[in-house]
Design a protein around this motif. Structure first.
Motif, mmCIF file in Angstrom:
data_model
loop_
_atom_site.group_PDB
_atom_site.id
_atom_site.type_symbol
_atom_site.label_atom_id
_atom_site.label_comp_id
_atom_site.label_asym_id
_atom_site.label_seq_id
_atom_site.Cartn_x
_atom_site.Cartn_y
_atom_site.Cartn_z
ATOM 1 N N PHE A 135 0.833 -1.201 0.000
ATOM 2 C CA PHE A 135 0.000 0.000 0.000
ATOM 3 C C PHE A 135 0.873 1.258 0.000
ATOM 4 O O PHE A 135 0.637 2.199 -0.769
ATOM 5 C CB PHE A 135 -0.893 -0.032 1.241
ATOM 6 C CG PHE A 135 -2.042 0.927 1.204
ATOM 7 C CD1 PHE A 135 -1.964 2.138 1.871
ATOM 8 C CD2 PHE A 135 -3.200 0.632 0.523
ATOM 9 C CE1 PHE A 135 -3.014 3.025 1.850
ATOM 10 C CE2 PHE A 135 -4.262 1.513 0.492
ATOM 11 C CZ PHE A 135 -4.175 2.715 1.160
ATOM 12 N N HIS A 136 1.888 1.248 0.855
ATOM 13 C CA HIS A 136 2.814 2.390 0.959
ATOM 14 C C HIS A 136 3.539 2.627 -0.364
ATOM 15 O O HIS A 136 3.546 3.740 -0.897
ATOM 16 C CB HIS A 136 3.799 2.106 2.089
ATOM 17 C CG HIS A 136 4.822 3.181 2.298
ATOM 18 N ND1 HIS A 136 6.001 3.245 1.571
ATOM 19 C CD2 HIS A 136 4.853 4.247 3.135
ATOM 20 C CE1 HIS A 136 6.685 4.298 1.945
ATOM 21 N NE2 HIS A 136 6.030 4.914 2.903
ATOM 22 N N ASP A 137 4.138 1.573 -0.912
ATOM 23 C CA ASP A 137 4.939 1.735 -2.134
ATOM 24 C C ASP A 137 4.074 2.073 -3.344
ATOM 25 O O ASP A 137 4.453 2.909 -4.172
ATOM 26 C CB ASP A 137 5.733 0.458 -2.412
ATOM 27 C CG ASP A 137 6.877 0.266 -1.431
ATOM 28 O OD1 ASP A 137 7.054 1.136 -0.558
ATOM 29 O OD2 ASP A 137 7.597 -0.745 -1.539
ATOM 30 N N THR A 138 2.902 1.425 -3.456
ATOM 31 C CA THR A 138 2.042 1.666 -4.614
ATOM 32 C C THR A 138 1.491 3.087 -4.604
ATOM 33 O O THR A 138 1.502 3.778 -5.630
ATOM 34 C CB THR A 138 0.889 0.658 -4.646
ATOM 35 O OG1 THR A 138 1.416 -0.669 -4.666
ATOM 36 C CG2 THR A 138 0.024 0.866 -5.883
ATOM 37 N N LEU A 139 1.006 3.514 -3.437
ATOM 38 C CA LEU A 139 0.483 4.869 -3.349
ATOM 39 C C LEU A 139 1.562 5.903 -3.635
ATOM 40 O O LEU A 139 1.352 6.839 -4.414
ATOM 41 C CB LEU A 139 -0.112 5.105 -1.964
ATOM 42 C CG LEU A 139 -1.596 4.782 -1.779
ATOM 43 C CD1 LEU A 139 -2.010 5.052 -0.353
ATOM 44 C CD2 LEU A 139 -2.464 5.560 -2.741
ATOM 45 N N TYR A 196 -9.698 4.069 -0.139
ATOM 46 C CA TYR A 196 -8.304 3.634 -0.064
ATOM 47 C C TYR A 196 -7.468 4.095 -1.252
ATOM 48 O O TYR A 196 -6.299 3.759 -1.339
ATOM 49 C CB TYR A 196 -8.248 2.104 0.034
ATOM 50 C CG TYR A 196 -8.940 1.581 1.268
ATOM 51 C CD1 TYR A 196 -8.335 1.678 2.507
ATOM 52 C CD2 TYR A 196 -10.196 1.007 1.198
ATOM 53 C CE1 TYR A 196 -8.964 1.207 3.647
ATOM 54 C CE2 TYR A 196 -10.843 0.533 2.339
ATOM 55 C CZ TYR A 196 -10.216 0.634 3.553
ATOM 56 O OH TYR A 196 -10.841 0.177 4.667
ATOM 57 N N TYR A 197 -8.078 4.836 -2.190
ATOM 58 C CA TYR A 197 -7.372 5.466 -3.311
ATOM 59 C C TYR A 197 -6.845 4.473 -4.349
ATOM 60 O O TYR A 197 -6.350 4.885 -5.383
ATOM 61 C CB TYR A 197 -6.209 6.333 -2.814
ATOM 62 C CG TYR A 197 -6.645 7.443 -1.904
ATOM 63 C CD1 TYR A 197 -7.202 8.606 -2.417
ATOM 64 C CD2 TYR A 197 -6.501 7.325 -0.528
ATOM 65 C CE1 TYR A 197 -7.612 9.624 -1.575
ATOM 66 C CE2 TYR A 197 -6.909 8.350 0.321
ATOM 67 C CZ TYR A 197 -7.453 9.490 -0.218
ATOM 68 O OH TYR A 197 -7.859 10.493 0.615
ATOM 69 N N LEU A 198 -6.920 3.175 -4.074
ATOM 70 C CA LEU A 198 -6.428 2.175 -5.017
ATOM 71 C C LEU A 198 -7.558 1.239 -5.402
ATOM 72 O O LEU A 198 -8.463 0.973 -4.604
ATOM 73 C CB LEU A 198 -5.269 1.373 -4.411
ATOM 74 C CG LEU A 198 -4.022 2.169 -4.025
ATOM 75 C CD1 LEU A 198 -3.010 1.249 -3.356
ATOM 76 C CD2 LEU A 198 -3.398 2.814 -5.247
ATOM 77 N N SER A 199 -7.494 0.713 -6.628
ATOM 78 C CA SER A 199 -8.548 -0.178 -7.114
ATOM 79 C C SER A 199 -8.253 -1.641 -6.823
ATOM 80 O O SER A 199 -9.126 -2.483 -6.965
ATOM 81 C CB SER A 199 -8.726 0.011 -8.634
ATOM 82 O OG SER A 199 -9.051 1.357 -8.919
ATOM 83 N N GLU A 200 -7.027 -1.960 -6.454
ATOM 84 C CA GLU A 200 -6.649 -3.326 -6.128
ATOM 85 C C GLU A 200 -5.887 -3.333 -4.811
ATOM 86 O O GLU A 200 -5.231 -2.359 -4.447
ATOM 87 C CB GLU A 200 -5.769 -3.931 -7.238
ATOM 88 C CG GLU A 200 -6.494 -4.106 -8.561
ATOM 89 C CD GLU A 200 -5.603 -4.743 -9.615
ATOM 90 O OE1 GLU A 200 -4.387 -4.881 -9.362
ATOM 91 O OE2 GLU A 200 -6.114 -5.102 -10.685
ATOM 92 N N LEU A 201 -5.999 -4.440 -4.092
ATOM 93 C CA LEU A 201 -5.304 -4.580 -2.810
ATOM 94 C C LEU A 201 -3.854 -4.955 -3.087
ATOM 95 O O LEU A 201 -3.577 -6.050 -3.579
ATOM 96 C CB LEU A 201 -5.980 -5.651 -1.959
ATOM 97 C CG LEU A 201 -5.546 -5.764 -0.494
ATOM 98 C CD1 LEU A 201 -5.821 -4.449 0.231
ATOM 99 C CD2 LEU A 201 -6.283 -6.900 0.196
ATOM 100 N N PRO A 202 -2.903 -4.075 -2.801
ATOM 101 C CA PRO A 202 -1.496 -4.355 -3.134
ATOM 102 C C PRO A 202 -0.819 -5.186 -2.044
ATOM 103 O O PRO A 202 -1.262 -5.233 -0.903
ATOM 104 C CB PRO A 202 -0.873 -2.963 -3.207
ATOM 105 C CG PRO A 202 -1.660 -2.166 -2.212
ATOM 106 C CD PRO A 202 -3.063 -2.721 -2.225
ATOM 107 N N SER A 203 0.256 -5.824 -2.411
ATOM 108 C CA SER A 203 1.040 -6.606 -1.448
ATOM 109 C C SER A 203 2.490 -6.618 -1.904
ATOM 110 O O SER A 203 2.770 -6.762 -3.102
ATOM 111 C CB SER A 203 0.503 -8.036 -1.355
ATOM 112 O OG SER A 203 1.275 -8.811 -0.461
ATOM 113 N N LYS A 204 3.391 -6.467 -0.950
ATOM 114 C CA LYS A 204 4.819 -6.478 -1.253
ATOM 115 C C LYS A 204 5.538 -7.331 -0.214
ATOM 116 O O LYS A 204 5.671 -6.943 0.944
ATOM 117 C CB LYS A 204 5.385 -5.056 -1.241
ATOM 118 C CG LYS A 204 6.878 -4.997 -1.543
ATOM 119 C CD LYS A 204 7.423 -3.594 -1.408
ATOM 120 C CE LYS A 204 8.926 -3.547 -1.675
ATOM 121 N NZ LYS A 204 9.477 -2.193 -1.472
ATOM 122 N N LEU A 205 5.965 -8.516 -0.630
ATOM 123 C CA LEU A 205 6.687 -9.423 0.254
ATOM 124 C C LEU A 205 8.169 -9.060 0.261
ATOM 125 O O LEU A 205 8.785 -8.930 -0.791
ATOM 126 C CB LEU A 205 6.514 -10.875 -0.202
ATOM 127 C CG LEU A 205 5.263 -11.611 0.281
ATOM 128 C CD1 LEU A 205 5.139 -12.938 -0.445
ATOM 129 C CD2 LEU A 205 5.308 -11.839 1.783
#
Length: 418
Positions: A51-55, A370-379
């Motif tokens: 969420f942090h990186d995508t936004l 949430y300003y995004l259309s998809e739920l992001p994830s960064k492992l």
């Protein structure tokens, strides 16, 4: 070897005991608590990181990493100013592009519908280079958009009820026309030739792009711009460029980087991430306390066995190692299984969200919130490894007191009371 064959055999024998060992309810609760705690931590930290990186990538991607304003209004002779920036060694070494922008707030109306919007005048070549790979463009290609034509967000066009080719009226108080009856807002109509979907609700629902010259005419600022965006090779290295520009530019110019412009947002994300980590870590800590209670009961239940082993010459150190191994094994099994579960869920978090959204019939991740259309994830390997190691470490610490209690069991007192 850290553990002898005898210590491992006795430890796993106790671990498999149905009454107080691994087969007991308390031990299963401990294992499941550690597993769920680790899995939840990995998923939440991955989503927060994504969420942090995508936004930030989308916010920063469309806005400059460093932005130059003029405190008294529009920037005239911006071409000369941009050339002056490029001649600076520090700016030239770190900046990959410098983009002039003409921006203003408007009311957009069409077919009886109206909504607030931000118009942004920009050279179409610069707009193409700033859109990320996930951006979808409908209608005319951005490279073919001409003066007097608009590129609007997909959500904004739906709100106005317009399709490609329909006119949208833009109403602005900037550049208002003075009349004997007062100032009249500036109203002009333009056709929407393209729409875009960036996956970021703020832009999709509130931005209208147009060629720079069109925006300058509409905002009535002549051959000027409202600000200049500088895009760096590395967005983290803004300080040197910002300091160089402060020294280079004349008085009256204001230089801000993306951290200054999004300080509250970045800070809120960091605080939320830290708080979520601390709250969810309590799950693992509670599970570790269950290990303590399970091993204390095991020591009490196996006091006779401990006394017999001590009588046969098993040292206190070996007794401690036996119970440390028994308790830590629960932590290791829980941490490993939780890591596997957490990595799987974090990897497929978006399909899982869509499944539960279909199952419940509710929007579980509304883009307007949430300003995004998809739920992001960064492992991140370091985060996953750190969470698993922390869980195992807590499990190990939880075994110290019961193991010490077992090692200090007096065989004489125990056998005398039998």
């Amino acid at each position: 070897m850290l553990f002898s064959k005898m210590e491992r055999k006795v430890a796993f024998r106790y671990l498999g005991a149905k009454k107080r060992g691994f087969g007991s309810v308390v031990s299963w609760v401990s294992l499941l608590g550690i597993m769920l705690g680790v899995a939840t931590l990995i998923v939440v930290m991955s989503v927060m990181g994504g969420f942090h990186d995508t936004l930030l990538s989308r916010i920063i991607g469309m806005n400059g990493h460093v932005v130059v304003y003029y405190q008294d209004g529009a920037i005239s002779d911006y071409d000369f100013l941009i050339d002056k920036m490029r001649q600076n060694k520090i700016v030239n070494a770190h900046v990959k592009s410098i983009v002039p922008i003409a921006e203003g707030q408007v009311m957009a109306t069409a077919k009886g519908n109206n909504t607030g919007a931000m118009i942004r005048g920009i050279n179409m070549s610069d707009l193409i280079s700033k859109t990320h790979s996930g951006t979808r463009v409908y209608g005319k290609a951005l490279s073919e958009v001409q003066d007097g034509e608009l590129v609007a967000g997909a959500a904004l066009t739906r709100a106005l009820g317009v399709t490609m080719g329909d006119d949208v009226s833009l109403i602005s108080a900037n550049g208002a026309t003075p009349t004997p009856f007062g100032s009249m807002p500036r109203i002009m109509s333009y056709p929407v030739k393209s729409s875009f979907f960036m996956g970021m609700y703020e832009y999709d629902s509130g931005y209208i792009f147009m060629p720079l010259g069109t925006a300058q005419k509409y905002l009535n600022i002549g051959n000027s711009v409202t600000h200049i965006d500088l895009f760096l090779d590395n967005p983290e290295e803004t300080r040197a460029v910002r300091d160089a520009l402060v020294t280079l530019l004349p008085d009256g110019f204001v230089v801000r980087d993306w951290r200054d412009l999004n300080r509250s947002f970045v800070g809120a994300l960091q605080v939320e991430s830290n708080v979520m980590f601390l709250i969810l870590m309590l799950i693992v800590i509670v599970a570790a306390f269950n290990i303590v209670s399970s091993l204390v009961m095991l020591v009490k239940d196996k006091s006779k066995d401990i006394a017999v082993l001590r009588t046969f010459g098993v040292s206190r150190k070996s007794m401690m190692k036996i119970f440390v191994l028994s308790g830590t094994s629960i932590g290791v099994i829980g941490a490993v299984s939780g890591t596997i579960l957490g990595v799987l869920v974090a990897t497929y978090i978006e399909p899982i969200r869509q499944f539960f959204q279909w199952l419940t019939g509710r929007d579980l991740f509304p883009s307007e919130l949430y300003y995004l259309s998809e739920l992001p994830s960064k492992l991140e390997f370091g985060t996953v490894f750190g969470i698993a190691t922390l869980a195992i470490g807590l499990a190990f610490l939880a075994t110290i007191y019961p193991a010490w209690k077992a090692a200090n069991t007096d065989p004489v007192d125990v056998l005398r009371n039998e």
